[in-house]
Design a protein around this motif. Structure first.
Motif, short mmCIF file in Angstrom:
data_model
loop_
_atom_site.label_atom_id
_atom_site.label_comp_id
_atom_site.label_asym_id
_atom_site.label_seq_id
_atom_site.Cartn_x
_atom_site.Cartn_y
_atom_site.Cartn_z
N HIS A 114 -3.17 -10.90 9.03
CA HIS A 114 -2.03 -10.08 8.58
C HIS A 114 -0.70 -10.80 8.84
CE1 HIS A 114 0.08 -6.06 8.08
NE2 HIS A 114 1.00 -6.76 8.72
N ASP A 144 -2.43 -9.23 3.79
CA ASP A 144 -3.66 -9.65 4.45
C ASP A 144 -4.25 -10.74 3.58
OD1 ASP A 144 -3.31 -7.57 6.25
OD2 ASP A 144 -4.69 -6.23 5.21
N GLU A 163 -4.54 -9.51 14.77
CA GLU A 163 -4.92 -9.54 13.35
C GLU A 163 -4.53 -10.88 12.74
OE1 GLU A 163 -3.43 -6.25 11.05
OE2 GLU A 163 -4.61 -4.78 12.17
N ARG A 170 0.84 -1.21 0.00
CA ARG A 170 0.00 0.00 0.00
C ARG A 170 0.87 1.24 0.00
NH1 ARG A 170 -3.29 -1.33 5.33
NH2 ARG A 170 -4.38 -3.21 4.67
N HIS A 219 2.49 -2.68 5.48
CA HIS A 219 2.10 -2.83 4.08
C HIS A 219 2.94 -1.94 3.14
CE1 HIS A 219 -1.32 -5.55 4.42
NE2 HIS A 219 -1.60 -4.93 5.56
ZN ZN Z 1 -2.58 -5.87 7.11
#
Ligand code: ZN
Length: 152
Positions: A137, A86, A134, A45, A79
């Motif tokens: 992730h 993910d 998470e 990202r 990211h």
């Molecule tokens: Zn993530």
């Protein structure tokens, strides 16, 4: 960056750095061979995209301090490295990026096998960084360079 797939019907491409992409594709192939369908949801990202995610989280959770438990501040997300991913279970779209993902076949398989491909869970329960658990992730630490990036 290498495209590892598209996120379900959105058509949004999911990209990782080459070494992590190769490892993830190998992982997904091996999982599929035993009937477990792991899909990519979000990989690399850019900072600007993280900024929009963070702003949405601040609006949703009421403050920046509350939001950082869910979404990293722009510039601080794993990211951005292109080494974090993910993942979801193809058969359980409702579990995408949600805590019940830990009950899916995909998560159980990952717990047993992800390390073999160089992946580890970034935010296990009660992690020292104070980030919420998470289970979706994972980060690639399969090369010395990748380990160096995460300083572990
Ligand atoms: Zn993530």
């Amino acid at each position: 960056m290498v495209v590892v797939g598209k996120y379900r019907q959105t058509g949004r491409e999911v990209k990782l750095r080459a070494e992590a992409a190769e490892a993830l594709l190998g992982l997904m192939t091996q999982a599929r061979a035993v009937g477990v369908a792991i899909i990519p949801i979000s990989g690399f990202r850019p900072v600007a995209y993280q900024e929009s995610l963070f702003r949405k989280a601040v609006a949703k959770y009421g403050s920046e301090d509350a939001a950082v438990r869910w979404v990293a501040r722009p510039g601080h997300s794993e990211h951005h490295t292109g080494l974090a991913i993910d993942v979801g279970d193809d058969e359980n779209p409702a579990c995408d990026v949600e805590p019940p993902f830990e009950e899916t076949q995909a998560f159980h398989w990952l717990q047993e096998n992800a390390a073999q491909f160089g992946f580890e869970l970034s935010f296990p329960r009660n992690n020292p960084r104070g980030v919420n658990y998470e289970p979706w992730h994972w980060r690639f630490v399969g090369t010395p360079e990748a380990k160096q990036i995460f300083r572990i």
